[in-house]
Design a protein around this motif. Structure first.
Motif, PDB file in Angstrom:
ATOM      1  N   GLU A 246       0.781  -1.233   0.000  1.00 55.10           N
ATOM      2  CA  GLU A 246       0.000   0.000   0.000  1.00 55.10           C
ATOM      3  C   GLU A 246       0.814   1.284   0.000  1.00 55.10           C
ATOM      4  O   GLU A 246       0.283   2.340  -0.326  1.00 55.10           O
ATOM      5  N   ILE A 247       2.094   1.203   0.336  1.00 53.08           N
ATOM      6  CA  ILE A 247       2.826   2.453   0.550  1.00 53.08           C
ATOM      7  C   ILE A 247       2.903   3.305  -0.718  1.00 53.08           C
ATOM      8  O   ILE A 247       2.807   4.526  -0.675  1.00 53.08           O
ATOM      9  N   ALA A 248       2.998   2.653  -1.876  1.00 51.19           N
ATOM     10  CA  ALA A 248       3.147   3.423  -3.111  1.00 51.19           C
ATOM     11  C   ALA A 248       1.858   4.149  -3.485  1.00 51.19           C
ATOM     12  O   ALA A 248       1.871   5.110  -4.239  1.00 51.19           O
ATOM     13  N   GLU A 249       0.733   3.674  -2.955  1.00 52.84           N
ATOM     14  CA  GLU A 249      -0.552   4.276  -3.292  1.00 52.84           C
ATOM     15  C   GLU A 249      -0.871   5.497  -2.453  1.00 52.84           C
ATOM     16  O   GLU A 249      -1.773   6.255  -2.758  1.00 52.84           O
ATOM     17  N   THR A 250      -0.155   5.645  -1.350  1.00 54.50           N
ATOM     18  CA  THR A 250      -0.465   6.759  -0.475  1.00 54.50           C
ATOM     19  C   THR A 250       0.431   7.916  -0.865  1.00 54.50           C
ATOM     20  O   THR A 250       1.538   7.710  -1.316  1.00 54.50           O
ATOM     21  N   SER A 251      -0.079   9.129  -0.682  1.00 56.47           N
ATOM     22  CA  SER A 251       0.795  10.218  -1.106  1.00 56.47           C
ATOM     23  C   SER A 251       1.525  10.796   0.084  1.00 56.47           C
ATOM     24  O   SER A 251       1.010  10.861   1.204  1.00 56.47           O
ATOM     25  N   PHE A 252       2.740  11.176  -0.186  1.00 57.08           N
ATOM     26  CA  PHE A 252       3.651  11.701   0.823  1.00 57.08           C
ATOM     27  C   PHE A 252       3.004  12.872   1.548  1.00 57.08           C
ATOM     28  O   PHE A 252       2.495  13.795   0.925  1.00 57.08           O
ATOM     29  N   GLY A 253       2.976  12.816   2.866  1.00 58.58           N
ATOM     30  CA  GLY A 253       2.426  13.917   3.624  1.00 58.58           C
ATOM     31  C   GLY A 253       0.983  13.725   4.082  1.00 58.58           C
ATOM     32  O   GLY A 253       0.476  14.508   4.860  1.00 58.58           O
ATOM     33  N   SER A 254       0.296  12.682   3.591  1.00 57.47           N
ATOM     34  CA  SER A 254      -1.079  12.483   4.028  1.00 57.47           C
ATOM     35  C   SER A 254      -1.103  11.673   5.328  1.00 57.47           C
ATOM     36  O   SER A 254      -0.114  11.065   5.703  1.00 57.47           O
ATOM     37  N   VAL A 255      -2.262  11.689   5.998  1.00 56.95           N
ATOM     38  CA  VAL A 255      -2.401  10.917   7.233  1.00 56.95           C
ATOM     39  C   VAL A 255      -2.254   9.427   6.926  1.00 56.95           C
ATOM     40  O   VAL A 255      -1.667   8.660   7.693  1.00 56.95           O
ATOM     41  N   HIS A 256      -2.794   9.039   5.782  1.00 61.14           N
ATOM     42  CA  HIS A 256      -2.697   7.655   5.339  1.00 61.14           C
ATOM     43  C   HIS A 256      -1.226   7.216   5.296  1.00 61.14           C
ATOM     44  O   HIS A 256      -0.835   6.199   5.868  1.00 61.14           O
ATOM     45  N   PHE A 257      -0.422   8.030   4.630  1.00 64.63           N
ATOM     46  CA  PHE A 257       1.015   7.759   4.520  1.00 64.63           C
ATOM     47  C   PHE A 257       1.639   7.676   5.906  1.00 64.63           C
ATOM     48  O   PHE A 257       2.377   6.743   6.233  1.00 64.63           O
ATOM     49  N   SER A 258       1.294   8.649   6.721  1.00 67.28           N
ATOM     50  CA  SER A 258       1.855   8.732   8.055  1.00 67.28           C
ATOM     51  C   SER A 258       1.513   7.504   8.892  1.00 67.28           C
ATOM     52  O   SER A 258       2.348   6.988   9.637  1.00 67.28           O
ATOM     53  N   ALA A 259       0.271   7.017   8.736  1.00 57.40           N
ATOM     54  CA  ALA A 259      -0.127   5.828   9.494  1.00 57.40           C
ATOM     55  C   ALA A 259       0.672   4.614   9.039  1.00 57.40           C
ATOM     56  O   ALA A 259       1.019   3.738   9.847  1.00 57.40           O
ATOM     57  N   MET A 260       0.969   4.559   7.737  1.00 55.73           N
ATOM     58  CA  MET A 260       1.797   3.457   7.240  1.00 55.73           C
ATOM     59  C   MET A 260       3.189   3.520   7.868  1.00 55.73           C
ATOM     60  O   MET A 260       3.748   2.512   8.297  1.00 55.73           O
ATOM     61  N   ILE A 261       3.750   4.749   7.916  1.00 52.71           N
ATOM     62  CA  ILE A 261       5.097   4.901   8.469  1.00 52.71           C
ATOM     63  C   ILE A 261       5.103   4.558   9.956  1.00 52.71           C
ATOM     64  O   ILE A 261       6.074   4.012  10.473  1.00 52.71           O
ATOM     65  N   PHE A 262       3.972   4.861  10.634  1.00 51.71           N
ATOM     66  CA  PHE A 262       3.873   4.525  12.048  1.00 51.71           C
ATOM     67  C   PHE A 262       4.032   3.024  12.248  1.00 51.71           C
ATOM     68  O   PHE A 262       4.722   2.573  13.166  1.00 51.71           O
ATOM     69  N   MET A 263       3.403   2.248  11.367  1.00 51.90           N
ATOM     70  CA  MET A 263       3.581   0.792  11.447  1.00 51.90           C
ATOM     71  C   MET A 263       5.045   0.424  11.233  1.00 51.90           C
ATOM     72  O   MET A 263       5.577  -0.465  11.900  1.00 51.90           O
ATOM     73  N   GLY A 264       5.677   1.096  10.289  1.00 45.83           N
ATOM     74  CA  GLY A 264       7.092   0.848  10.040  1.00 45.83           C
ATOM     75  C   GLY A 264       7.922   1.140  11.278  1.00 45.83           C
ATOM     76  O   GLY A 264       8.846   0.402  11.614  1.00 45.83           O
ATOM     77  N   LEU A 265       7.549   2.225  11.977  1.00 44.89           N
ATOM     78  CA  LEU A 265       8.269   2.607  13.187  1.00 44.89           C
ATOM     79  C   LEU A 265       8.133   1.530  14.266  1.00 44.89           C
ATOM     80  O   LEU A 265       9.104   1.177  14.952  1.00 44.89           O
ATOM     81  N   ILE A 266       6.906   1.002  14.412  1.00 42.48           N
ATOM     82  CA  ILE A 266       6.693  -0.067  15.396  1.00 42.48           C
ATOM     83  C   ILE A 266       7.581  -1.261  15.071  1.00 42.48           C
ATOM     84  O   ILE A 266       8.269  -1.810  15.938  1.00 42.48           O
ATOM     85  N   LEU A 267       7.606  -1.625  13.805  1.00 40.61           N
ATOM     86  CA  LEU A 267       8.420  -2.753  13.371  1.00 40.61           C
ATOM     87  C   LEU A 267       9.899  -2.495  13.663  1.00 40.61           C
ATOM     88  O   LEU A 267      10.605  -3.331  14.222  1.00 40.61           O
ATOM     89  N   PHE A 268      10.328  -1.300  13.303  1.00 43.55           N
ATOM     90  CA  PHE A 268      11.722  -0.905  13.509  1.00 43.55           C
ATOM     91  C   PHE A 268      12.091  -1.012  14.990  1.00 43.55           C
ATOM     92  O   PHE A 268      13.110  -1.585  15.355  1.00 43.55           O
ATOM     93  N   THR A 269      11.215  -0.460  15.844  1.00 47.33           N
ATOM     94  CA  THR A 269      11.506  -0.462  17.277  1.00 47.33           C
ATOM     95  C   THR A 269      11.590  -1.889  17.817  1.00 47.33           C
ATOM     96  O   THR A 269      12.498  -2.226  18.568  1.00 47.33           O
ATOM     97  N   LEU A 270      10.618  -2.714  17.405  1.00 49.43           N
ATOM     98  CA  LEU A 270      10.612  -4.109  17.858  1.00 49.43           C
ATOM     99  C   LEU A 270      11.905  -4.813  17.480  1.00 49.43           C
ATOM    100  O   LEU A 270      12.564  -5.436  18.317  1.00 49.43           O
ATOM    101  N   VAL A 271      12.266  -4.683  16.206  1.00 44.66           N
ATOM    102  CA  VAL A 271      13.468  -5.369  15.725  1.00 44.66           C
ATOM    103  C   VAL A 271      14.701  -4.827  16.438  1.00 44.66           C
ATOM    104  O   VAL A 271      15.615  -5.573  16.780  1.00 44.66           O
TER     105      VAL A 271
END
Lengths: 290, 280, 278
Positions: A246-271
Motif C-alpha cells: 500500500e505504501i506506493a498508493e499513499t501520497s507523501f504527507g497524508s495521514v494515510h502515509f503517516s499511518a503506514m510509516i507509524f507501522m514501520g516505526l513499530i516494526l523498527f523499534t521491535l526489531v
C-alpha cells in the motif's frame, strides 16, 4: 608529508564511522518524523481494528496481530526443527562431513526471499489448499510455513556452532559416566549452549518479523483478524505485507502515509529491541551473515 | 535401563528425521529452481530484452540493471566499511564506546529491508526529490550491506596481533603509517570477503528497491543517475503475480535460476577469498 | 591486484555517466491500461530512437500519486480522478485524455460457471461483497463457500465496480476473503480456486475465468461482449485514460498523439478493449 597523510587518514576513518552512525539515526528520525502526523491526528485510534482509508480510519491492530501470529508459527516450526538438525550436524554426523553438509544447508539462506514467494505461490499455497480443502491457499499458515523455512538456516548454523564450540572434555566426561547420547545432549550440551541458542532464536525472530516479499505474496492481504482468532487457515495481513502493498498508493504527507510509516516505526523499534537482546546473548561472538 | 535406551533411540531417530526433512527442503527448493528454470534459459533469454510483460523475450536489461546496481553498491559501501572497521579497531579504546559502535552496527544489520525501502522513499525520492532512480537504490543497498562488510573487515584488522602494532610504533612509525602499511591491507582482504557476501544478499533484495529504483517495462541501460532500471528480483515479483500464465511463470523460474546462480557465485567466491587469505 | 580492481570499478562508472543522453518519458499507473501503453511505447521507440519511454505498473492510485508528485510525466488511470486526489495537488491542472473503453466484469471460476451460474443481478453481487451471501447454494449453484476476491482500495477496477454495484466507489466489502492487487494477480487467484468470484477488466477473461452476465432492473441479462460495451448497454464500463500535468508538450504530446492515432488504437484493440471514437 607523512603527517598530512596521517591527518587525511584519520579524518577518513572518522568520517566513515560518522556516516555509519548517521545512517541509523537518520532512519529513526525519518520514521518518527513522518509518523508524527498520524499519532497527533488519530492518537489512540491507531490501535483499533478498522483500516479504511476513504473514511480516515487507520487501525493497525489487525496488521500487528498478523505479524505476531505469522512470526509465532514460523518460530514454532523452525526452532525445534532447527535445533534438532543442528544436533545432528554437530553431534551425529562424521566430522569430515560436517562442514560440507552445513555449507549446503546454508545455501538455503542465500535464496532471495522473492523466490521463496514464487515457490510459495506456485506450490505451497496450492498444496495447503488441497490438503485442508480451503477456498484459497493464501493463508496465515502458508506465510508462517514459508517463513519457517527461511529462518531455518540461521538457527541451524548458530546452534550448530554453539554445540560444536563446547570443549570435548564435557562430552568425554559424560560418556565416561555411561550416559546415553540423548542424556549427554539434554543434560550437558544444551544447558551449556543455552545462551547461544537464545541468541540464535532472537536473531531468527528479528529476521522473521521483517520479512516482506514472501509473506506479501502468499498471505492474502486482508486487514482482518480471523475469526476465531487462532484460525490460521484464513488470510491475514502483516505489517510488512501492508507496507509492501500500500505504501506506493499513499501520497507523501497524508495521514494515510503517516499511518503506514507509524507501522514501520513499530516494526523498527521491535526489531531494534530484539537486536539489542540478541547482541547481549551473542556477546562473545561476532557473526552476522550466516 | 531399557526405557533409557528406548528414549535414546527415539531421540536419535527424531534428530535424523529432522535432518532428512531439512535436506529434503533443500533438495526440493534447488531441484525446483533448476528443473523449472533450465527449461526457460537459453541464449536468447539471457541476451534479448523483455517482451509482452515478461511472458516473452529475455531478461538482458534485468541482468545488466541488477549488476549495475550492485557494482555501484560495492563502490559506495567498500571505503566506508573499511574506515569504520579501522576506527572501531584502532581508535576506539574504551569498552563503552566500543560497545556503542557494536550496537550501532548490529542494529543497522537488524533493520528489516522494507524499512530501508520506505526510508529511501521518504528521504531520497520525496525530500531530496530524486524520483525513482537506480542510484538511490544502490545507496540504500549499500547502507543495508554495510554491517556485513564492517564486521568482516573488523575481524581481519583485529586479527593482527598487537605485537606488530607495538613494535611498529616503537620503531617510530606514526599511527597512520602502521594502519596504512600493516592494518589496511589486512582490512581490505576482510572487506572484500564481506563485500562478496554482502553483494550476494543485496542482489536478491526486492523490498528495498521496489519503490525507489526499478521500473516495469521500457527500461534500457540507464544513461543518467536518476533513471529507473529493471532488476531481476522485481522482475520475478511482477511475473509471480501472473502465476497462471504458463509462459510468464516459466520465465519467472528462468529469472529465479539466473538470480540464484549469481547469488551462489558471489557467496562462494566470498568464502574462497576468505580461505585464500586465511592460508596466507 | 586490488588497485587494478578499484581502477576497473571507477572506469566502468565513469563510462556510464559519459554516455549520450536521450529524452525520456516516464509513465506509471493502472495495470488495465498498461498493456496498451507498454506495447505502444515499444513500437513508438522503434521509429523514434531519440526518445526512451519507461512504463511502470502499480495501479491507478500509484499513477496519480506519482504524477502529482512530479515523479512521472504521465499517469495511466482506469477510473475518474477522486476529489481527494484533486485536493492533494491543488496547483496541478490534471489533463485527462481517454484512449479506449473497457468493461469491468464480475468473474467466477470456470467450475462455478459450468455449474450453471452464468448471470447475477447487481443486488446479488452487492450481497456477496457485503458478506450477506456466503455460499453458492444461495445463488442456485453448488454447495460451496464463495471465495470473494476484492482489490486494493485505490485500484481503478475496484472503483468502477463498486460504484455500480454498491453505489459508492470507495465502499467497503466486508464479505471479501482476499485482497489482491493487479489484474494478473486477481486472475491467478480465481483460476487457482474452484469457487471464487472477483472483478476483472474485460481483457483478462479466458477459459478458466468466466465473465458473468449482469441483470439490470428490467430482467434482461446483458453479456459483457465487445458489442455491448460499444453500444453502452453493459452497465459497468469505463474509459481508459491517461493523465498529464497541464497540456502535454513536446515528445510527450507526440507520443500521446501516436496512441490516439490509428497505429496506437490498434494496440487498444489488440489488448481486448474498445477503441475510442474520434
Amino acid at each position: 608529508m607523512s603527517k598530512l597523510t596521517g591527518k587525511i587518514g584519520k579524518s577518513y576513518v572518522l568520517t566513515s564511522i560518522i556516516i555509519s552512525a548517521i545512517v541509523i539515526v537518520l532512519v529513526f528520525i525519518i520514521l518518527v518524523g513522518n509518523s508524527w502526523q498520524a499519532v497527533s491526528n488519530l492518537g489512540w485510534n491507531l490501535f483499533s481494528l478498522r483500516w479504511n482509508a476513504p473514511t480516515g480510519e487507520f487501525g493497525i491492530l489487525s496488521m500487528c496481530y498478523g505479524t505476531a501470529i505469522v512470526t509465532l508459527i514460523a518460530l514454532l516450526l523452525a526452532v525445534p526443527l532447527g535445533i534438532m538438525t543442528a544436533i545432528f550436524t554437530s553431534e551425529m554426523l562424521p566430522s569430515k562431513l560436517r562442514i560440507p553438509v552445513k555449507s549446503l544447508l546454508e545455501l538455503l539462506a542465500g535464496i532471495p526471499s522473492i523466490i521463496y514467494g514464487l515457490i510459495g505461490i506456485a506450490f505451497f499455497a496450492i498444496w495447503l489448499q488441497d490438503l485442508f480443502q480451503l477456498q484459497s491457499g493464501r493463508t496465515i499458515l502458508t506465510a508462517g510455513f514459508l517463513l519457517a523455512i527461511m529462518i531455518l538456516p540461521t538457527i541451524i548454523t548458530l546452534v550448530d556452532d554453539a554445540l560444536h564450540n563446547i570443549p570435548k572434555q564435557y562430552q568425554e566426561a559424560s560418556m565416561g559416566l555411561g550416559l546415553y547420547k540423548y542424556e549427554i545432549i539434554k543434560n550437558t550440551l544444551l544447558p551449556i549452549a543455552k545462551a547461544d541458542i537464545y541468541g540464535a532464536i532472537l536473531l531468527a525472530f528479528g529476521r522473521a518479523l521483517g520479512e516482506t516479499m514472501a509473506v506479501m505474496l502468499v498471505i492474502g492481504s486482508i486487514d482482518k483478524i480471523p475469526s476465531p482468532f487462532f484460525n490460521v487457515l484464513s488470510p491475514g495481513q502483516t505489517i510488512t505485507s501492508k507496507l509492501g502493498r500500500e505504501i506506493a498508493e499513499t501520497s507523501f504527507g497524508s495521514v494515510h502515509f503517516s499511518a503506514m510509516i507509524f507501522m514501520g516505526l513499530i516494526l523498527f523499534t521491535l526489531v531494534f529491541i530484539i537486536t539489542l537482546f540478541s547482541q547481549r546473548a551473542n556477546k562473545k561472538r561476532i557473526r552476522l551473515y550466516e | 535401563m531399557n526405557s533409557r535406551k528406548t528414549i535414546n533411540s527415539i531421540f536419535k531417530n527424531a534428530v535424523r528425521l529432522s535432518f532428512i526433512f531439512c535436506a529434503g527442503i533443500l533438495v526440493f527448493l534447488f531441484g525446483t529452481i533448476i528443473w523449472k528454470g533450465s527449461a526457460a534459459i537459453s541464449l536468447d533469454f539471457l541476451t534479448k530484452p523483455t517482451e509482452n510483460f515478461g511472458a516473452a523475450g529475455g531478461i538482458v536489461h534485468q541482468i545488466t540493471g541488477s549488476l549495475l546496481m550492485i557494482l555501484t553498491t560495492a563502490i559506495i559501501s567498500f571505503p566506508i566499511a573499511l574506515g569504520t572497521a579501522i576506527y572501531r579497531s584502532e581508535y576506539l579504546k574504551n569498552p563503552r564506546s566500543q560497545n556503542m559502535a557494536d550496537t550501532l552496527i548490529f542494529s543497522l544489520n537488524g533493520i528489516p529491508s522494507i524499512i530501508f525501502g520506505i526510508f529511501g522513499l521518504i528521504f531520497f525520492v520525496n525530500i531530496l526529490g530524486t524520483g525513482v532512480s537506480w542510484f538511490v537504490g544502490s545507496i540504500i543497498l549499500a547502507m543495508m550491506i554495510l554491517p556485513t562488510l564492517v564486521l568482516s573487515a573488523y575481524q581481519s584488522v583485529n586479527s593482527v596481533p598487537s605485537i606488530y602494532r607495538e613494535s611498529a610504533l616503537a620503531l617510530g612509525m606514526t599511527k597512520w603509517k602502521v594502519i596504512s602499511t600493516v592494518l589496511l591491507p589486512k582490512g581490505i582482504n576482510g572487506a572484500i570477503t564481506g563485500l562478496l557476501i554482502g553483494i550476494a544478499r543485496a542482489i536478491g533484495e526486492t523490498a528495498p528497491i521496489m519503490f525507489i529504483a526499478t521500473a516495469f517495462s521500457g527500461v534500457q541501460f540507464p544513461t543518467t543517475l536518476l533513471q529507473p532500471v529493471s532488476a531481476l528480483p522485481t522482475h520475478i515479483l511482477s511475473l509471480a503475480q501472473q502465476a497462471t500464465n504458463p509462459a510468464a511463470l516459466q520465465n519467472a523460474w528462468g529469472t529465479s535460476m539466473v538470480l540464484v546462480i549469481l547469488v551462489v557465485l558471489f557467496s562462494t567466491s566470498g568464502l574462497l577469498v576468505r580461505l585464500r587469505f586465511q592460508k596466507k | 591486484m586490488k588497485i587494478k580492481f578499484i581502477l576497473f570499478l571507477s572506469c566502468t562508472t565513469f563510462c556510464l555517466f559519459s554516455c549520450t543522453k536521450k529524452e525520456s518519458i516516464t509513465i506509471s499507473g493502472s495495470t488495465t491500461v498498461l498493456p496498451v501503453i507498454s506495447n505502444a511505447a515499444n513500437a513508438y521507440k522503434n521509429t523514434h530512437t531519440d526518445v526512451n519511454i519507461i512504463v511502470n505498473a502499480g495501479g491507478s492510485g500509484v499513477g496519480m500519486n506519482q504524477l502529482g508528485e512530479e515523479k512521472t510525466s504521465m499517469g495511466m488511470i482506469s477510473r475518474d480522478i477522486t476529489n481527494a486526489e484533486k485536493e492533494k495537488y491543488p496547483k496541478t491542472n490534471f489533463k485527462v485524455i481517454a484512449i479506449g473503453k473497457d468493461a469491468v466484469v464480475a468473474v467466477v471460476s470456470s467450475e462455478i460457471y459450468d455449474a450453471g451460474i452464468t448471470e447475477l443481478t447487481l443486488a446479488q453481487l452487492a450481497a456477496v461483497y457485503k458478506g450477506e451471501i456466503k455460499n453458492w447454494k444461495e445463488l442456485g449453484g453448488p454447495d460451496k463457500e464463495i471465495l470473494c476476491v476484492d482489490k486494493e482500495a485505490a485500484r481503478g477496477t475496484r472503483h468502477v465496480f463498486m460504484e455500480i454495484v454498491m453505489g459508492d466507489k470507495e465502499a467497503e466489502a466486508p464479505g471479501a476473503d482476499l485482497v489482491l492487487g493487479s489484474n494478473n494477480e486477481e486472475q491467478t487467484s480465481i483460476v487457482q480456486s474452484d469457487a471464487a468470484i472477483g472483478m476483472l477488466s474485460n481483457a483478462w477473461l479466458n477459459d478458466d475465468v468466466k465473465g458473468l452476465n449482469i441483470k439490470m432492473n428490467d430482467s434482461i441479462f446483458i453479456e459483457p461482449s465487445l458489442a455491448n460495451i460499444v453500444n453502452g448497454t453493459y452497465p459497468i464500463t469505463r474509459n481508459l485514460e491517461i493523465v498529464t500535468r497541464g497540456e502535454p508538450k513536446g515528445q510527450l504530446k507526440e507520443f500521446i498523439d501516436y496512441v490516439l492515432g490509428p497505429e496506437g488504437q490498434k494496440f487498444v484493440e489488440e489488448a481486448g478493449y474498445v477503441k475510442i471514437n474520434r
